[in-house]
Design a protein around this motif. Sequence first.
Motif, PDB file in Angstrom:
ATOM      1  N   VAL A  83       0.840  -1.232  -0.091  1.00 27.28           N
ATOM      2  CA  VAL A  83      -0.009   0.107  -0.011  1.00 27.28           C
ATOM      3  C   VAL A  83       0.820   1.058   0.034  1.00 27.28           C
ATOM      4  O   VAL A  83       0.386   2.360  -0.606  1.00 27.28           O
ATOM      5  CB  VAL A  83      -1.075   0.076   1.266  1.00 27.28           C
ATOM      6  CG1 VAL A  83      -1.701   1.377   1.192  1.00 27.28           C
ATOM      7  CG2 VAL A  83      -2.072  -1.243   1.103  1.00 27.28           C
ATOM      8  N   LYS A  84       1.881   1.333   0.683  1.00 25.84           N
ATOM      9  CA  LYS A  84       2.968   2.396   0.895  1.00 25.84           C
ATOM     10  C   LYS A  84       3.760   2.483  -0.692  1.00 25.84           C
ATOM     11  O   LYS A  84       3.811   3.866  -1.021  1.00 25.84           O
ATOM     12  CB  LYS A  84       3.812   2.349   1.814  1.00 25.84           C
ATOM     13  CG  LYS A  84       3.333   2.345   3.316  1.00 25.84           C
ATOM     14  CD  LYS A  84       4.390   1.915   4.394  1.00 25.84           C
ATOM     15  CE  LYS A  84       3.593   2.251   5.857  1.00 25.84           C
ATOM     16  NZ  LYS A  84       4.705   2.251   6.811  1.00 25.84           N
ATOM     17  N   THR A  85       3.947   1.681  -1.294  1.00 29.48           N
ATOM     18  CA  THR A  85       4.634   1.819  -2.492  1.00 29.48           C
ATOM     19  C   THR A  85       3.577   1.864  -3.706  1.00 29.48           C
ATOM     20  O   THR A  85       4.258   2.377  -4.597  1.00 29.48           O
ATOM     21  CB  THR A  85       5.468   0.387  -3.039  1.00 29.48           C
ATOM     22  OG1 THR A  85       4.814  -0.829  -2.922  1.00 29.48           O
ATOM     23  CG2 THR A  85       6.489   0.109  -1.956  1.00 29.48           C
ATOM     24  N   HIS A  86       2.436   1.717  -3.641  1.00 34.07           N
ATOM     25  CA  HIS A  86       1.511   1.808  -4.731  1.00 34.07           C
ATOM     26  C   HIS A  86       0.236   2.550  -4.213  1.00 34.07           C
ATOM     27  O   HIS A  86      -0.862   2.041  -4.195  1.00 34.07           O
ATOM     28  CB  HIS A  86       0.876   0.573  -5.453  1.00 34.07           C
ATOM     29  CG  HIS A  86       2.227  -0.155  -5.991  1.00 34.07           C
ATOM     30  ND1 HIS A  86       2.722   0.601  -7.131  1.00 34.07           N
ATOM     31  CD2 HIS A  86       2.727  -1.172  -5.787  1.00 34.07           C
ATOM     32  CE1 HIS A  86       3.707  -0.379  -7.295  1.00 34.07           C
ATOM     33  NE2 HIS A  86       3.775  -1.514  -6.505  1.00 34.07           N
ATOM     34  N   PRO A  87       0.522   3.895  -3.611  1.00 35.23           N
ATOM     35  CA  PRO A  87      -0.921   4.582  -2.913  1.00 35.23           C
ATOM     36  C   PRO A  87      -2.091   4.953  -3.842  1.00 35.23           C
ATOM     37  O   PRO A  87      -2.985   4.993  -3.511  1.00 35.23           O
ATOM     38  CB  PRO A  87      -0.045   5.905  -2.102  1.00 35.23           C
ATOM     39  CG  PRO A  87       1.155   5.819  -3.138  1.00 35.23           C
ATOM     40  CD  PRO A  87       1.499   4.690  -3.605  1.00 35.23           C
ATOM     41  N   ASN A  88      -1.507   5.225  -5.051  1.00 35.59           N
ATOM     42  CA  ASN A  88      -2.620   5.481  -6.070  1.00 35.59           C
ATOM     43  C   ASN A  88      -3.364   4.451  -6.412  1.00 35.59           C
ATOM     44  O   ASN A  88      -4.588   4.572  -6.474  1.00 35.59           O
ATOM     45  CB  ASN A  88      -1.945   6.256  -7.229  1.00 35.59           C
ATOM     46  CG  ASN A  88      -1.445   7.678  -6.983  1.00 35.59           C
ATOM     47  OD1 ASN A  88      -1.764   8.380  -6.198  1.00 35.59           O
ATOM     48  ND2 ASN A  88      -0.433   7.993  -7.782  1.00 35.59           N
ATOM     49  N   LYS A  89      -3.003   3.257  -6.792  1.00 35.71           N
ATOM     50  CA  LYS A  89      -3.654   2.109  -6.952  1.00 35.71           C
ATOM     51  C   LYS A  89      -4.410   1.568  -5.732  1.00 35.71           C
ATOM     52  O   LYS A  89      -5.516   1.107  -5.804  1.00 35.71           O
ATOM     53  CB  LYS A  89      -2.713   0.843  -7.465  1.00 35.71           C
ATOM     54  CG  LYS A  89      -2.029   1.239  -8.725  1.00 35.71           C
ATOM     55  CD  LYS A  89      -1.017   0.160  -9.279  1.00 35.71           C
ATOM     56  CE  LYS A  89      -0.350   0.412 -10.355  1.00 35.71           C
ATOM     57  NZ  LYS A  89       0.582  -0.693 -10.677  1.00 35.71           N
ATOM     58  N   SER A  90      -3.855   1.646  -4.620  1.00 33.94           N
ATOM     59  CA  SER A  90      -4.548   1.285  -3.567  1.00 33.94           C
ATOM     60  C   SER A  90      -5.882   2.333  -3.251  1.00 33.94           C
ATOM     61  O   SER A  90      -6.730   1.624  -2.891  1.00 33.94           O
ATOM     62  CB  SER A  90      -3.595   1.405  -2.192  1.00 33.94           C
ATOM     63  OG  SER A  90      -2.608   0.751  -2.443  1.00 33.94           O
ATOM     64  N   LEU A  91      -5.728   3.560  -3.466  1.00 36.36           N
ATOM     65  CA  LEU A  91      -6.647   4.334  -3.197  1.00 36.36           C
ATOM     66  C   LEU A  91      -8.103   4.021  -4.342  1.00 36.36           C
ATOM     67  O   LEU A  91      -9.007   3.992  -3.970  1.00 36.36           O
ATOM     68  CB  LEU A  91      -6.234   5.890  -3.307  1.00 36.36           C
ATOM     69  CG  LEU A  91      -7.155   7.057  -3.377  1.00 36.36           C
ATOM     70  CD1 LEU A  91      -7.430   7.033  -1.960  1.00 36.36           C
ATOM     71  CD2 LEU A  91      -6.593   8.307  -3.767  1.00 36.36           C
ATOM     72  N   PHE A  92      -7.148   3.686  -5.721  1.00 39.90           N
ATOM     73  CA  PHE A  92      -8.513   3.610  -6.713  1.00 39.90           C
ATOM     74  C   PHE A  92      -9.248   2.244  -6.269  1.00 39.90           C
ATOM     75  O   PHE A  92     -10.454   2.257  -6.291  1.00 39.90           O
ATOM     76  CB  PHE A  92      -7.742   3.276  -8.056  1.00 39.90           C
ATOM     77  CG  PHE A  92      -8.621   2.780  -9.121  1.00 39.90           C
ATOM     78  CD1 PHE A  92      -9.676   3.802  -9.724  1.00 39.90           C
ATOM     79  CD2 PHE A  92      -8.551   1.749  -9.774  1.00 39.90           C
ATOM     80  CE1 PHE A  92     -10.198   3.575 -10.615  1.00 39.90           C
ATOM     81  CE2 PHE A  92      -9.275   1.379 -10.727  1.00 39.90           C
ATOM     82  CZ  PHE A  92     -10.246   2.256 -11.135  1.00 39.90           C
ATOM     83  N   PHE A  93      -8.603   1.141  -6.169  1.00 38.74           N
ATOM     84  CA  PHE A  93      -9.306   0.184  -5.696  1.00 38.74           C
ATOM     85  C   PHE A  93      -9.781  -0.112  -4.398  1.00 38.74           C
ATOM     86  O   PHE A  93     -10.764  -0.636  -4.390  1.00 38.74           O
ATOM     87  CB  PHE A  93      -8.196  -1.424  -5.956  1.00 38.74           C
ATOM     88  CG  PHE A  93      -7.796  -1.640  -7.223  1.00 38.74           C
ATOM     89  CD1 PHE A  93      -8.690  -1.917  -8.152  1.00 38.74           C
ATOM     90  CD2 PHE A  93      -6.303  -1.522  -7.517  1.00 38.74           C
ATOM     91  CE1 PHE A  93      -7.865  -2.182  -9.485  1.00 38.74           C
ATOM     92  CE2 PHE A  93      -5.912  -1.810  -8.857  1.00 38.74           C
ATOM     93  CZ  PHE A  93      -6.711  -2.313  -9.812  1.00 38.74           C
ATOM     94  N   GLY A  94      -9.448   0.757  -3.522  1.00 36.26           N
ATOM     95  CA  GLY A  94     -10.127   0.751  -2.211  1.00 36.26           C
ATOM     96  C   GLY A  94     -11.570   1.443  -2.395  1.00 36.26           C
ATOM     97  O   GLY A  94     -12.490   0.979  -1.753  1.00 36.26           O
ATOM     98  N   PHE A  95     -11.564   2.504  -3.384  1.00 35.97           N
ATOM     99  CA  PHE A  95     -12.610   3.403  -3.796  1.00 35.97           C
ATOM    100  C   PHE A  95     -13.804   2.375  -4.326  1.00 35.97           C
ATOM    101  O   PHE A  95     -15.033   2.296  -3.953  1.00 35.97           O
ATOM    102  CB  PHE A  95     -12.496   4.535  -4.542  1.00 35.97           C
ATOM    103  CG  PHE A  95     -13.732   5.351  -4.596  1.00 35.97           C
ATOM    104  CD1 PHE A  95     -14.090   5.957  -3.693  1.00 35.97           C
ATOM    105  CD2 PHE A  95     -14.394   5.548  -5.852  1.00 35.97           C
ATOM    106  CE1 PHE A  95     -15.306   6.741  -3.767  1.00 35.97           C
ATOM    107  CE2 PHE A  95     -15.550   6.396  -6.091  1.00 35.97           C
ATOM    108  CZ  PHE A  95     -15.898   6.924  -4.810  1.00 35.97           C
ATOM    109  N   ILE A  96     -13.202   1.426  -5.288  1.00 37.87           N
ATOM    110  CA  ILE A  96     -14.182   0.537  -5.952  1.00 37.87           C
ATOM    111  C   ILE A  96     -14.625  -0.478  -4.840  1.00 37.87           C
ATOM    112  O   ILE A  96     -16.016  -0.781  -4.899  1.00 37.87           O
ATOM    113  CB  ILE A  96     -13.585  -0.006  -7.116  1.00 37.87           C
ATOM    114  CG1 ILE A  96     -13.184   0.654  -8.300  1.00 37.87           C
ATOM    115  CG2 ILE A  96     -14.069  -1.306  -7.426  1.00 37.87           C
ATOM    116  CD1 ILE A  96     -12.344   0.157  -9.233  1.00 37.87           C
TER     117      ILE A  96
END
Length: 110
Positions: free
Chosen positions: A39-52
């Motif tokens: 999550v720390k290395t890919h925060p943008n992807k984590s944010l996107f998939f978390g929102f979905i």
Amino acid sequence: MQFVKPNFGRVIAAGLIDGALYIGFFVCLFQYVNLPVIVKTHPNKSLFFGFILYRFIAILFLRGTLGMRTFNLVFVNEEEAETGFTEKLLASIFILFRGVDYYQEVRSYA
């Protein structure tokens, strides 16, 4: 239950409420919680998939996100019937312009 088509402002406001709550949650999460390395290395992807994931869980179990519930909005298919699992899954990921759309519940207090 009866449904009416809401004005576009209510839909936008519901989305803004959801976005603000979700961004606030993630800011607090990154600030105060020791997160996994992925999550720390890919925060943008984590944010996107978390929102979905947030939208899918909220739509599946609560019939709408917090912003949608604030403005009394639900997803209804074109026959004005409740959406099925597949429709809810697709509506949580994509912006659907045919078949599933936002409707406002009309409640009568008679």
